[in-house]
Design an enzyme around this catalytic site. Structure first.
Site, PDB file in Angstrom:
ATOM      1  N   LYS A   1      63.418  79.004  68.175  1.00  0.00           N
ATOM      2  CA  LYS A   1      64.538  78.571  67.239  1.00  0.00           C
ATOM      3  C   LYS A   1      65.728  79.676  67.674  1.00  0.00           C
ATOM      4  CE  LYS A   1      65.827  77.719  62.724  1.00  0.00           C
ATOM      5  NZ  LYS A   1      65.531  77.662  61.250  1.00  0.00           N
TER       6      LYS A   1
ATOM      7  N   HIS B   1      55.013  73.901  56.703  1.00  0.00           N
ATOM      8  CA  HIS B   1      55.591  75.299  57.136  1.00  0.00           C
ATOM      9  C   HIS B   1      54.834  76.266  56.177  1.00  0.00           C
ATOM     10  CE1 HIS B   1      58.969  77.748  58.262  1.00  0.00           C
ATOM     11  NE2 HIS B   1      59.501  78.345  56.867  1.00  0.00           N
TER      12      HIS B   1
ATOM     13  N   TYR C   1      57.409  88.760  53.650  1.00  0.00           N
ATOM     14  CA  TYR C   1      55.841  88.923  53.901  1.00  0.00           C
ATOM     15  C   TYR C   1      55.430  90.280  53.251  1.00  0.00           C
ATOM     16  CZ  TYR C   1      56.735  85.028  56.223  1.00  0.00           C
ATOM     17  OH  TYR C   1      57.257  83.426  56.750  1.00  0.00           O
TER      18      TYR C   1
END
Length: 360
Positions: A229, A308, A342
């Protein structure tokens, strides 16, 4: 051009003639830098905005293509406030704050181009007054907030393996009294488990999974070559590693792919489906993969889990064993700011792990 970008480019070309001429100039200007998928989202945002202008009597145009630059120049802040209210309260489904922010950002990009970059034949800006320059768009995607929203909605620890095992066997037990559901499951369980395992062991985006071809796979070296992407080089595929478990799932799926789905030699897609009434397998769509994961997630007892969130699940697990830069590279993020999510998720995970160790 990858499959999804090709589809979105066709849709973009279909929608452009219904836009004002100056929007078409803006899209032409942006095409070398932004993907067709992003520009298609811009066009959809402009369709909503121009339709709202006409409905509110702020434009006399009969169609969106007739909205003039002069009408944009005459807009007041009250008009923009009204549009924001429309987006957040409309009857057919109010937009989230993130969606509203994105739509306003799309408008800012267009108005900036018209007032600061595009010129008329006398070298004057096409738009003399830019109302969108006054609109402040607050940053909503804060990594800590995103992490808080994800907590409890992704797979953690042993759940990564359990979910794949559930697709292999558990779901079949749950639907054994439904002959139609059981038949579809038996036909597709190896493929479905393979897709889930690949995402949970590599962190690929669903669009990257859809675009995979057979020759993108190097099974021996646990490598995939994918269109990332944001990369507009249509000739470059980035190498992405996957973990050993996904290798076993891929080998099993490949052993049944051609016969099970009646795949012809001309079909290059790695993941295929056999539509009802069709004699040959075709590339799976993004929507089909999304629906497939939701189906298993609901039965598994994790209804908030989406395709996702499988990527988020991998990323959280991967970050526990690697630094933020390796995680960024593996996920294909443009900056470490996105990957910070994360760090916040694993802070909580690590604190819980310490508590468990103390208790034991």
């Amino acid at each position: 051009m990858n499959i999804q970008k090709g589809i979105d480019r066709l849709k973009l070309d279909e929608k452009l003639p219904a836009m004002p001429w100056y929007v078409q100039k803006f899209i032409d200007y942006k095409l070398p830098d932004l993907s067709p998928s992003t520009l298609l989202e811009y066009i959809r945002d402009y369709e909503i905005f121009f339709s709202w202008l006409r409905a509110e009597g702020l434009s006399a145009a009969d169609t969106n293509s007739g909205v003039t630059l002069e009408e944009l120049e005459r807009l007041h802040m009250d008009s923009i406030t009204g549009f924001r209210l429309f987006l957040t309260t409309k009857r057919d489904g109010a937009n989230t704050r993130i969606t509203v922010s994105r739509k306003l950002s799309s408008l800012r990009s267009l108005f900036h181009y018209l007032s600061q970059i595009a010129e008329d034949e006398n070298f004057y800006p096409l738009l003399k007054r830019n109302i969108m320059a006054k609109v402040e768009i607050k940053r909503i995607h804060k990594p800590k907030d995103t992490a808080a929203k994800l907590k409890g909605k992704i797979l953690e620890d042993d759940e990564l393996l359990e979910f794949i095992a559930y697709i292999h066997e558990g779901y079949g037990h749950d639907v054994e009294n439904n002959k139609q559901a059981l038949y579809a499951y038996e036909q597709n369980k190896e493929r479905d488990a393979c897709i889930a395992s690949l995402i949970l062991n590599s962190g690929l985006r669903v669009s990257e999974v859809v675009n995979l071809n057979l020759d993108d796979l190097d099974l021996a070296n646990r490598l995939l070559y994918v269109y990332r992407k944001g990369n507009n080089d249509e000739t470059f595929k980035a190498p992405v590693y996957f973990r050993e478990q996904a290798k076993d799932e891929l080998a099993l799926y490949l052993s049944i792919r051609q016969q099970r789905y009646r795949v012809t030699k001309r079909e290059k897609a790695l993941f295929v489906a056999l539509p009802n009434g069709s004699n040959e397998g075709k590339r799976m769509t993004k929507r089909a993969i999304q629906a497939m994961i939701i189906k298993y997630a609901k039965r598994y007892g994790k209804p908030s889990l989406t395709v996702h969130k499988l990527r988020h699940s991998f990323a959280t697990d991967y970050y526990l064993q690697n630094d933020i830069y390796k995680t960024k590279e593996q996920l294909g993020h443009a900056s470490t700011e996105t990957t910070e999510v994360y760090a916040h998720l694993t802070d909580k995970t690590m604190s819980e792990a310490i508590e468990r160790r103390v208790d034991s």
